[in-house]
Each structure stands twice: as C-alpha cells, then as structure tokens.
Write an enzyme that holds these catalytic residues in place. Structure first.
Site, PDB file in Angstrom:
ATOM      1  N   ASP A   1     -19.915 129.310   1.958  1.00 32.14           N
ATOM      2  CA  ASP A   1     -20.590 128.372   2.859  1.00 32.14           C
ATOM      3  C   ASP A   1     -22.048 128.742   3.151  1.00 32.14           C
ATOM      4  OD1 ASP A   1     -18.215 127.073   2.727  1.00 32.14           O
ATOM      5  OD2 ASP A   1     -17.529 127.637   4.713  1.00 32.14           O
TER       6      ASP A   1
ATOM      7  N   GLY B   1     -15.636 121.475  12.750  1.00 34.48           N
ATOM      8  CA  GLY B   1     -14.232 121.747  12.396  1.00 34.48           C
ATOM      9  C   GLY B   1     -13.661 120.759  11.407  1.00 34.48           C
ATOM     10  N   ALA B   2     -14.529 120.082  10.642  1.00 32.26           N
ATOM     11  CA  ALA B   2     -14.068 119.033   9.733  1.00 32.26           C
ATOM     12  C   ALA B   2     -14.114 119.468   8.274  1.00 32.26           C
ATOM     13  CB  ALA B   2     -14.922 117.778   9.924  1.00 32.26           C
ATOM     14  N   GLY B   3     -14.411 120.744   8.033  1.00 34.81           N
ATOM     15  CA  GLY B   3     -14.476 121.215   6.646  1.00 34.81           C
ATOM     16  C   GLY B   3     -15.835 121.006   6.013  1.00 34.81           C
ATOM     17  N   LEU B   4     -16.856 120.680   6.823  1.00 35.84           N
ATOM     18  CA  LEU B   4     -18.200 120.451   6.277  1.00 35.84           C
ATOM     19  C   LEU B   4     -19.141 121.600   6.617  1.00 35.84           C
ATOM     20  CD1 LEU B   4     -18.470 116.632   7.072  1.00 35.84           C
ATOM     21  CD2 LEU B   4     -17.752 117.711   4.940  1.00 35.84           C
TER      22      LEU B   4
ATOM     23  N   SER C   1     -26.896 123.067  24.169  1.00 36.20           N
ATOM     24  CA  SER C   1     -26.523 122.217  23.046  1.00 36.20           C
ATOM     25  C   SER C   1     -26.349 120.786  23.511  1.00 36.20           C
ATOM     26  CB  SER C   1     -25.212 122.740  22.442  1.00 36.20           C
ATOM     27  OG  SER C   1     -24.596 121.737  21.666  1.00 36.20           O
TER      28      SER C   1
ATOM     29  N   GLU D   1     -20.912 135.684  11.009  1.00 34.47           N
ATOM     30  CA  GLU D   1     -19.621 135.000  11.074  1.00 34.47           C
ATOM     31  C   GLU D   1     -18.462 135.979  10.897  1.00 34.47           C
ATOM     32  OE1 GLU D   1     -17.898 130.816   9.730  1.00 34.47           O
ATOM     33  OE2 GLU D   1     -19.912 131.160   8.968  1.00 34.47           O
TER      34      GLU D   1
ATOM     35  N   ASP E   1     -13.460 131.485  -3.186  1.00 36.30           N
ATOM     36  CA  ASP E   1     -14.557 132.442  -2.921  1.00 36.30           C
ATOM     37  C   ASP E   1     -14.035 133.821  -2.522  1.00 36.30           C
ATOM     38  OD1 ASP E   1     -13.781 131.411  -0.418  1.00 36.30           O
ATOM     39  OD2 ASP E   1     -15.830 131.150   0.329  1.00 36.30           O
TER      40      ASP E   1
HETATM   41  C1  GLA Z   1     -13.661 127.632   4.375  1.00 34.45           C
HETATM   42  C2  GLA Z   1     -14.262 129.016   4.230  1.00 34.45           C
HETATM   43  C3  GLA Z   1     -14.876 129.199   2.850  1.00 34.45           C
HETATM   44  C4  GLA Z   1     -13.872 128.806   1.754  1.00 34.45           C
HETATM   45  C5  GLA Z   1     -13.260 127.444   2.030  1.00 34.45           C
HETATM   46  C6  GLA Z   1     -12.140 127.083   1.074  1.00 34.45           C
HETATM   47  O1  GLA Z   1     -14.661 126.664   4.352  1.00 34.45           O
HETATM   48  O2  GLA Z   1     -15.253 129.227   5.205  1.00 34.45           O
HETATM   49  O3  GLA Z   1     -15.327 130.515   2.707  1.00 34.45           O
HETATM   50  O4  GLA Z   1     -12.896 129.803   1.624  1.00 34.45           O
HETATM   51  O5  GLA Z   1     -12.727 127.379   3.342  1.00 34.45           O
HETATM   52  O6  GLA Z   1     -12.632 126.861  -0.223  1.00 34.45           O
END
Ligand code: GLA
Length: 399
Positions: free
Chosen positions: A184, A134-137, A80, A172, A49
């Site tokens: 995202d 923080g898990a990539g979701l 929270s 952000e 991105d």
């Molecule tokens: C994170 C970032 C996104 C993207 C991904 C990798 O989630 O927030 O903007 O760069 O990593 O694809």
C-alpha cells in the site's frame, strides 16, 4: 515524480474548501499549505505482498486532503473534517503513545520523523478527503505517506520518495501495530498517472506498466460492508501464510518466502499439511503464477486475458483464502455477466469493502448502472459505484 504543480479540476476545488475549513478550525493567520495523497486499487497479486509475491496496484484520484501550517510553539494540533475528535501532541514531551484513534496514523509518522528535526516548530494539521475509510482503498497508506510529505515539506527534511514510503510503512507496522505488507505505501508513494505499479515484494524492484485509459475505465463498487474484526482476520491470514511456509520450506532449498514454493511441491506435500493452511498456500502459489501471466497479458495489450486473471483471483480469494463475502461476490458476478467488464475482483484485504472492475471504456456508464441495480435487487440498497481516474501520487497543490 512531479510533486508540485498548479492543478485544475475537482481536487483543487475540494482542497480550496478544505483550506477554508482549516481557517475555521484553527483561526485566521497565514494561509495553510495544501497537499493531496491518493488511495489505491490492487488489480492483481491479492494477499501476496506479505508472502513475497508480485502485486499490481494503481493509485486512484480519490484520497486524503491535508492543510497545514507552522506554529510558533512546539505543539502539534491535529483535527479532521471526517472525525469528531481532535488531538494535541507535544514535541517537547516524551514519545507519542498509540491512542487507538485515527490520529495514530499521522502521529506514528511524526513520531518517526521528529528525531530528524529536533528543534522543528509545532504544526496545525487538518485532515480530510474523499476516500472511504476501511473500504480496501488504502486510506491508511494514503494518510501515512501524505503525512510524511507534509512533514518533509514543512520541516525541510529533504526526504526522498522512498524514505517517505518507508516512514509510512514503519508507522503503520510499529506504531499503529498492523502486520501489513509493503504494497500500500509503495502503491501510493510511487504512483504515476495512467500506470499500474508492478512491485516485486521479495526484492522490492518495481516498474510502471501503462494502462490505456482510452480502452479501459477503472470502476469501484463499494459494498458498504465494514467488518469490525477485519483487522484480526487479516493478521490471521498473515500468520497462516507464514505457518504454511514453515511447513513447506524444508522441501525447497533456498526458499525465503511462500512465493518461492512451486505448485508441484505444494501438491506433493498437501496431505501432510493442515487443510486450511494447504488452501491458503494454494491461493498464494497459484496467484503468483497468475500475476506473472497477467503482467505478460498487459504488456501485449491483451485486456481480456488480464481480466480473466482478475476473475480467477477473485474465485481463489473466495474459495481458498476465505476473504470474500456475499456482497462482494454479487458485485463481481454482476460485472462478469455484464459482458462489458474485462475483469473484476475484491480489492484490498477483503471481508467487505470494494470490488474493482476493469471496464470496456465506452460501456462504463452502462456497467455502473447495471452493477448497482443487480446489487440493489439482492440486498435492497444501492451501493456506491463510481469510475475513478488514476493518480500521480502525493503532492503539494498550490491554490
Ligand atoms: C491490505 C494490506 C496489504 C495487502 C492487502 C491484500 O490492503 O494492507 O498489505 O496485504 O490487504 O492484498
């Protein structure tokens, strides 16, 4: 986009409990309004991105819960269910400052939107959810886009979905200070059920591509690994991609981002480039081509070819972009060896977090069990492995 409807199922029950907890925290009074905002997985277009490439994320049915009600004064109280500390913001005070805590995400959004409603009343906001942080979701985009919707509704701002996405992105980048790409908040804000979002990050055009949930299940396995320094390492990748582009751009008239560099140009110039920058650039230019191929495969209903592109993407993230780790690799290898997974790769930025698997639907339970067992045999602990549904995006849910 449908943003308000009567909802059944687990989200509704969890939100009802969330609303009860709100009343315990903030006291009796008017019932709060309740909202849900999903997280996302990214199936193709890894780390593209911020280099202007195409990405293919899908929203998932796990996300952030919000309970909110107006106050009669100008204070904004934020608490929270998953964090110990609570915060107070003053709408009559100076611009909110970053505090280095979870509240920065919603505070950044509110700070941006408060100028649209200078006399708006204060708020009580209670956050929670079922998305690991923080898990990539994309828990951060989930909370930011969701907060934009909550504020929009309670303050009657009449924002469009795109304006809410933009507010989340700016919060952000400018308030929290992450150099994130656009994927995202778009993935969360433009989500549709049973669809993958095709988003071209160069011109921001998008389309919704069908994902046949009778044939394929979306599995997510969480390594449990959270790298303290992941934010710095992510920002370093962004800087390296920009540096590679500066080196290669003079060879391609009109190029505006790394995505515009043909693989032949990279190969011809490779020897002049710093080796690390060359590997980063190779990931990007090949992943761009792979993502276009994957889109065509999906359009043909060719899930094996789509999945093969995901496995290739993971290998490239591991070997060229250096964002994988042993735990992620074991999960992807286990998925490949199961013979029941079309494709799998790390999702999100990497450095730990989750892998996503596109599983041959009738074999979903078997894969969940097998992948968990293989991981436990190697690392001595059971990872969380779950099947997620897709989601229709941020909305108010009337209880
Ligand atoms: C994170 C970032 C996104 C993207 C991904 C990798 O989630 O927030 O903007 O760069 O990593 O694809």
């Amino acid at each position: 986009m449908v943003e308000q409807e009567v909802e059944t199922g687990p989200a509704r029950e969890l939100l009802a409990r969330h609303a009860q907890a709100f009343s315990v925290v903030f006291g009796a009074g008017a019932a709060p309004r309740t909202f849900f905002s999903p997280g996302r997985v990214n199936l193709m277009g890894a780390h593209l991105d911020y280099s202007g490439g195409p990405v293919m994320p899908a929203a998932i049915d796990r996300g952030t819960f919000f309970a909110a009600r107006l106050r009669s004064d100008r204070r904004v109280l934020c608490a929270s269910s998953t964090e110990r500390d609570a915060f107070e913001l003053d709408l009559d005070g100076p611009a909110f400052q970053r505090r280095g805590r979870w509240v920065d995400y919603p505070a950044g959004v509110i700070e941006l939107l408060r100028s649209l409603a200078p006399d708006a009343p204060g708020l009580e906001l209670y956050f929670g959810g079922n998305l690991p942080v923080g898990a990539g979701l994309s828990s951060s985009a989930s909370i930011c886009v969701g907060t934009a919707l909550v504020i929009d509704r309670l303050w009657h701002l009449s924002l469009t979905p795109m304006q809410r996405v933009e507010a989340a992105l700016r919060a952000e980048r400018e308030f929290v200070g992450v150099h994130c790409g656009i994927m995202d908040p778009y993935a969360v804000g433009l989500a549709r059920p049973h669809r993958i979002l095709w988003l071209d990050c160069k011109d921001r055009t998008s389309a919704h591509l069908p994902l046949d949930s009778s044939r394929v299940a979306v599995g997510v396995a969480d390594t449990g690994v959270r790298r303290e320094l992941a934010q710095g390492a992510f920002n370093e990748r962004v800087a390296q991609a920009a540096a590679a582009f500066r080196e290669l751009a003079p060879a391609v008239p009109g190029a505006t981002c790394l995505r515009d560099i043909p693989v032949e140009v990279l190969e011809a110039r490779r020897r002049d480039l710093d080796p690390t920058l060359a590997r980063r650039a190779e990931h990007v230019v090949r992943e761009v081509a792979r993502t276009f191929r994957a889109r065509d495969a999906l359009a043909r209903g060719d899930l094996p070819s789509f999945g093969a592109a995901m496995f290739e993407a993971h290998a490239s993230l591991r070997d060229l972009y250096d964002v994988s780790c042993a735990e992620l690799d074991v999960l992807v290898d286990a998925a490949a060896e199961s013979g029941r997974v079309f494709g799998s790769r790390l999702t999100g930025a990497g450095f730990g977090g989750c892998v996503v698997m596109l599983i041959d639907e009738p074999h979903a339970a078997e894969v969940v069990e097998l992948v968990g067992r293989r991981f436990a045999a190697r690392f001595g602990r059971r990872p969380s492995v779950e099947i997620f549904g897709t989601d229709r995006g941020p909305r108010e849910i009337t209880l």
